[in-house]
Design a protein around this motif. Structure first.
Motif, PDB file in Angstrom:
ATOM      1  N   THR A 185      17.741  -1.351   8.098  1.00 22.89           N
ATOM      2  CA  THR A 185      16.376  -0.895   8.571  1.00 22.89           C
ATOM      3  C   THR A 185      15.325  -1.936   7.957  1.00 22.89           C
ATOM      4  N   ASP A 207      16.689  -0.339  13.197  1.00 21.74           N
ATOM      5  CA  ASP A 207      15.169   0.295  13.355  1.00 21.74           C
ATOM      6  C   ASP A 207      14.263  -0.831  12.655  1.00 21.74           C
ATOM      7  N   THR A 243      10.071  -1.431  11.624  1.00 16.65           N
ATOM      8  CA  THR A 243       8.555  -0.926  11.806  1.00 16.65           C
ATOM      9  C   THR A 243       7.666  -2.216  11.083  1.00 16.65           C
ATOM     10  N   GLY A 300      17.530  -1.482  18.232  1.00 17.06           N
ATOM     11  CA  GLY A 300      17.050  -0.133  17.352  1.00 17.06           C
ATOM     12  C   GLY A 300      15.698   0.005  17.544  1.00 17.06           C
ATOM     13  N   ASP A 301      15.199   1.034  17.383  1.00 19.02           N
ATOM     14  CA  ASP A 301      13.778   1.681  17.389  1.00 19.02           C
ATOM     15  C   ASP A 301      12.645   0.616  16.878  1.00 19.02           C
ATOM     16  N   VAL A 302      11.682   0.337  17.430  1.00 21.56           N
ATOM     17  CA  VAL A 302      10.648  -0.640  17.064  1.00 21.56           C
ATOM     18  C   VAL A 302       9.410  -0.061  17.251  1.00 21.56           C
ATOM     19  N   LYS A 303       8.573   0.070  15.974  1.00 21.02           N
ATOM     20  CA  LYS A 303       7.241   0.539  15.899  1.00 21.02           C
ATOM     21  C   LYS A 303       6.445  -0.620  15.354  1.00 21.02           C
ATOM     22  N   GLY A 326      16.024   0.099  22.418  1.00 21.03           N
ATOM     23  CA  GLY A 326      15.522   1.192  21.620  1.00 21.03           C
ATOM     24  C   GLY A 326      14.259   1.518  22.085  1.00 21.03           C
TER      25      GLY A 326
END
Length: 255
Positions: A123, A141, A143, A158-161, A176
């Motif tokens: 991550t 993920d 960030t 993966g999740d992306v912020k 994601g």
């Protein structure tokens, strides 16, 4: 807690001169054993960052290029020695990469450019004040808290912020959940699979070939959305044209 310091591999220095300015360049390479590492945290002051995920590797490798500028060659080298630094360490299951620039006078200028290779399943938590950012080929993920210049994400699973100040944003082949808050700079997204929540302050938005629902709040700028397998909810668009086509689900616009 036990703290393992960076391993230094190589360095090379170079002086350049142009007009009344002098530039000192130093290249250094660092590696870190990634055994047991799950998270990668980056703090970068100014300069370009390129991060590439590598499948099967058990090592973090950083190629750093320091560029210091002043009106005299000896001062440029002193700026590098005293006010620029990079460290790569690990603490528990987290690796930390820090690029520091501590200029105090207007005649002191420079950047630190980082090219990074990491295991593609770590991550990423990335903070960068200024400079282009590219992240590619990751299965984890991400960030991002970013100040200025462009951001490019390619081949991410993966999740992306993202919280971003200014500069263009381009995303291609991302799978994601996506949460993006962007102040200014054009946004281009294609071949994204996942629900998207996007706040765009002052920017043109161009989204194509999207699989998942889109929730968008736009301040000023044109919005083009074409090819969505899901719903599109446009919460606001104060200034600019809006074109939404080829959507399989429901399209909701402000009255």
């Amino acid at each position: 807690m036990k703290r393992l310091l960076m391993i230094f591999i190589s360095s090379a220095a170079l002086f350049l001169a142009a007009g009344n300015a002098a530039t000192f360049e130093e290249e250094e390479t660092y590696t870190l054993d990634a055994t047991g590492i799950e998270h990668f945290v980056i703090q970068q002051d100014a300069g370009e960052v390129i991060i590439t995920g590598v499948e099967g590797t058990n090592e973090i490798k950083v190629s750093a290029k320091f560029v210091a500028e002043s009106d005299e060659a000896i001062l440029a080298e002193q700026i590098f020695a005293d006010k620029m630094d990079a460290t790569l360490v690990k603490d528990g299951n987290t690796a930390y990469l820090t690029g520091e620039i501590n200029f105090e006078e207007s005649k002191e200028q420079g950047q630190l450019h980082l090219v990074v290779e990491i295991p593609n399943d770590l991550t990423i938590e990335h903070r960068q004040s200024e400079g282009p950012l590219t992240i590619r080929s990751m299965n984890a993920d991400i960030t991002i808290n970013h100040g200025t210049k462009s951001i490019v994400l390619e081949d991410i699973n993966g999740d992306v912020k993202i919280v971003d100040g200014s500069g263009g944003l381009k995303m291609t082949n991302v799978v994601g959940l996506l949460t993006i808050n962007k102040n200014s700079g054009n946004i281009e997204m294609s071949d994204v699979d996942g629900d998207l929540t996007l706040i765009a302050g002052s920017a043109d938005v161009n989204i194509t070939s999207h699989r998942g629902n889109i929730t968008l709040r736009s301040g000023s700028g044109d919005v083009i959305i074409d090819g969505v397998d899901g719903d599109v909810n446009l919460l606001a668009s104060r200034k600019g044209t809006v074109e939404i086509t080829n959507v399989t689900g429901t399209v909701t616009k402000p009255e």
